[in-house]
Write a protein that holds these residues in place. Structure first.
Motif, PDB file in Angstrom:
ATOM      1  N   SER A 203       0.874  -1.163   0.000  1.00 53.92           N
ATOM      2  CA  SER A 203       0.000   0.000   0.000  1.00 53.92           C
ATOM      3  C   SER A 203       0.907   1.207   0.000  1.00 53.92           C
ATOM      4  CB  SER A 203      -0.884  -0.023   1.249  1.00 53.92           C
ATOM      5  OG  SER A 203      -1.482   1.230   1.424  1.00 53.92           O
ATOM      6  N   GLY A 204       0.978   1.908  -1.134  1.00 52.81           N
ATOM      7  CA  GLY A 204       1.918   3.025  -1.239  1.00 52.81           C
ATOM      8  C   GLY A 204       3.328   2.507  -1.009  1.00 52.81           C
ATOM      9  N   ASP A 205       4.039   3.171  -0.070  1.00 52.02           N
ATOM     10  CA  ASP A 205       5.412   2.775   0.210  1.00 52.02           C
ATOM     11  C   ASP A 205       5.500   1.652   1.221  1.00 52.02           C
ATOM     12  OD1 ASP A 205       6.105   4.804  -1.422  1.00 52.02           O
ATOM     13  OD2 ASP A 205       6.568   6.231   0.191  1.00 52.02           O
ATOM     14  N   THR A 206       4.379   1.300   1.787  1.00 56.91           N
ATOM     15  CA  THR A 206       4.429   0.335   2.879  1.00 56.91           C
ATOM     16  C   THR A 206       4.107  -1.073   2.380  1.00 56.91           C
ATOM     17  OG1 THR A 206       3.541   2.099   4.254  1.00 56.91           O
ATOM     18  CG2 THR A 206       3.636  -0.088   5.242  1.00 56.91           C
ATOM     19  N   LEU A 328     -12.077  -2.466   0.338  1.00 55.19           N
ATOM     20  CA  LEU A 328     -10.736  -2.977   0.589  1.00 55.19           C
ATOM     21  C   LEU A 328      -9.691  -1.863   0.697  1.00 55.19           C
ATOM     22  CD1 LEU A 328     -10.636  -6.160  -1.677  1.00 55.19           C
ATOM     23  CD2 LEU A 328     -11.203  -5.961   0.757  1.00 55.19           C
ATOM     24  N   ARG A 329      -9.866  -0.803  -0.135  1.00 54.11           N
ATOM     25  CA  ARG A 329      -8.835   0.243  -0.133  1.00 54.11           C
ATOM     26  C   ARG A 329      -8.702   0.939   1.216  1.00 54.11           C
ATOM     27  NH1 ARG A 329      -6.360   2.190  -4.731  1.00 54.11           N
ATOM     28  NH2 ARG A 329      -6.399   4.334  -3.980  1.00 54.11           N
ATOM     29  N   ALA A 336      -1.957  -0.420   6.745  1.00 55.66           N
ATOM     30  CA  ALA A 336      -0.600   0.040   6.444  1.00 55.66           C
ATOM     31  C   ALA A 336      -0.174   1.118   7.443  1.00 55.66           C
ATOM     32  CB  ALA A 336      -0.531   0.577   5.018  1.00 55.66           C
ATOM     33  N   LYS A 337      -1.101   2.014   7.784  1.00 51.60           N
ATOM     34  CA  LYS A 337      -0.741   3.074   8.718  1.00 51.60           C
ATOM     35  C   LYS A 337      -0.448   2.497  10.108  1.00 51.60           C
ATOM     36  CE  LYS A 337      -1.880   7.605  10.525  1.00 51.60           C
ATOM     37  NZ  LYS A 337      -1.198   7.217  11.762  1.00 51.60           N
TER      38      LYS A 337
END
Ligand SMILES: Nc1nc2c(ncn2[C@@H]2O[C@H](COP(=O)(O)OP(=O)(O)OP(=O)(O)O)[C@@H](O)[C@H]2O)c(=O)[nH]1
Ligand SMILES: [Mg+2]
Length: 483
Positions: A203-206, A328-329, A336-337
């Motif tokens: 998810s993004g950078d994670t 889901l998003r 992720a956070k």
């Protein structure tokens, strides 16, 4: 039900040490040139090593016996026996090694972590190494010792960022399959998942991992269902996510009671690794609640109804459908956070390349007790006396004499006298019992008795002055080498 393979009993046997060799150097015109029997080789160890390509303990389920090779015997002309080969067993990251009583022996985290599970037996000394001033040409050698042999329990505790908690068929595997590239088995019967699956989610950078674990039912903490097998995996997850089946038709079940039942099982479970994972208690780990199957209209209604009550507990709620892929998003972002926050708060330690070896005992202590089975008998216990017994070839008088000297030097003889042992008393050390014959009055240095001189070497003395001198040189040379 097929067996759960995240817990296996493994029988490890290290290699036996090779026997030492008793040999006398021979050459033309110098038939008896001094002891040249070499030492036996060490037995191989059985070693567990964390390997990144191994994800289950399945292999050990099919091959529960692991044996390392034996050391080779020593030979004449000072040829040492080869060491046995270590047996390296690859285990998944997060393998916990326990003894059969449930004590944790090693907790293997990080690729490359090793645990020396069974140590090979020491090779026996050859007669060259046993030679001394008083015992110029020993006519015996020491036996190699047996390697360590024992049963170990291996348990896999997944190392994942997010652990999914849920009743059977709640949709945990379905969720992992839509969040990641993992393709776990999905089916509409309970306990489809028997082994945890790890999914890697980006998810993004994670990037983080989600562990899809077996379903949980009330009573799991007492071992019901796949209970404890399941709970073991949760111990190492930084974030716990409840996956709730909002479409279940089971009577008496609803989202709130499902959550309560799962929480009750968590509370009743005593983690074997409490504290050591650095994650803190299970009840303090951050949680999210995932209300699943909301593609079913009744389920969507139910989810909406219970959301405020769950949020009131301080837990974020996500309403999703693993089948229609709705919701889901936001869920992925939130997970992720939480993982990022967790990582910032707990910077990941460098993967330890820990090598865990049992502590070596250099212990010359021993105890002597009355033998409960034999009147007038005694039992001697101690690391060294017991080892010496195992090294002794009892069909060789010189070897037995050497053993007696060693025991006397350690003080066993004196101690037996003090305990009131009578000549002929039964003395047991390790597996061997013998009739005790005190050799000398206590206190005399027994190493000076010259016992152990090979009578064949006496013949050397009759060969002639030159040869005798040469033989002596050879012998001294050998002695120097071994000193
Ligand atoms: N309608 C609907 N069905 C779903 C959804 N998610 C999962 N299912 C169905 O629920 C059943 C169980 O799904 P799994 O993903 O195997 O459930 P699980 O939680 O992994 O189950 P266990 O491994 O047995 O603990 C399957 O028939 C899925 O197709 C969903 O969002 N909507
Ligand atoms: Mg499943």
């Amino acid at each position: 039900m097929s067996r759960f393979i995240d817990r296996v009993v493994l029988h490890v046997s290290a290699g036996k040490g090779g026997n030492g060799c008793a040999s006398v150097h021979r050459e033309k015109f110098k038939p008896l040139g001094g002891p040249d029997g070499a030492n036996g080789g060490r037995g191989g160890d059985v070693i567990l090593v964390v390997d990144e390509n191994i994800h289950t303990l399945l292999d050990f389920h099919f091959h529960p016996n692991a044996k390392a090779t034996n050391g080779k015997q020593g030979a004449g002309s000072n040829r040492e026996g080869a060491n046995g080969e270590d047996l390296i067993l690859k285990v998944p990251d997060g393998t916990v090694v326990l003894d059969t009583d449930g004590n944790v022996l090693a907790d293997l985290v990080g690729v490359g972590s090793r645990y020396d599970a069974a140590q090979g037996g020491r090779g026996g000394l050859g007669n060259a190494a046993l030679a001394s001033k008083a015992r110029k040409a020993p006519g015996f050698a020491l036996l190699g010792e047996d390697g360590v042999e024992r049963d170990l329990v291996l348990e896999l505790k997944s190392v994942a960022d997010v652990g999914l908690l849920g009743f059977p068929s709640a949709g945990k595997s379905s969720l992992v399959s839509v969040l990641s590239a993992a393709k776990p088995k999905i089916a509409d019967y309970p306990f489809t998942t028997l082994v945890p699956n790890l999914g890697v989610v980006s998810s993004g950078d994670t990037t983080f991992t989600v562990a899809d674990v077996p379903g949980l039912i009330p009573g799991a903490s007492e071992g019901r269902g796949l209970g404890l097998d399941f709970l073991r995996h949760i111990e190492r997850c930084a974030v716990l996510a409840h996956v709730i089946d909002c479409a279940t038709l089971d009577p008496g079940r609803d989202p709130i009671s499902d959550i309560d039942a799962l929480e009750a099982e968590l509370a009743a479970y005593t983690p074997a690794l409490s504290g050591d994972s650095g994650l803190g208690d299970l009840d303090k780990r951050p949680r999210v609640v995932i209300l699943n199957k909301t593609d079913v209209p009744e389920a969507a209604e139910l989810a909406e109804m219970v959301t405020p009550e769950i949020e009131a507990r301080g837990w974020p709620v996500f309403t999703i459908s693993a089948v229609s892929r709705e919701g889901l998003r936001p869920l992925t972002f939130a997970l992720a956070k939480m993982v990022r926050d967790y990582r910032e708060a707990h910077p990941k330690p460098e993967p330890k390349r820990q090598v865990i070896r049992p502590v070596k005992v250099k212990d010359s202590s021993f105890t002597i007790e009355k033998d409960p089975d034999i009147p007038g008998g005694f039992v001697v216990r101690g690391t060294r006396p017991e080892r010496w017994i195992r090294q002794t070839a009892f069909d060789n008088d010189e070897a037995v004499g050497y053993l007696a000297d060693r025991l006397a030097r350690l003080g066993v003889e004196d101690a037996l006298v003090k305990k009131g042992a009578q000549p002929g008393a039964s003395v047991t050390i390790g597996d061997v019992s013998f009739e005790w014959e005190p050799m000398t009055p206590a206190g005399i240095d027994l190493t000076r008795t010259g016992r152990g001189t090979d009578p064949r070497l006496d013949q050397v003395e009759r060969i002639g002055a030159d040869e005798r001198k040469h033989a002596r040189r050879v012998r001294r040379g050998l002695l120097d080498e071994d000193a």
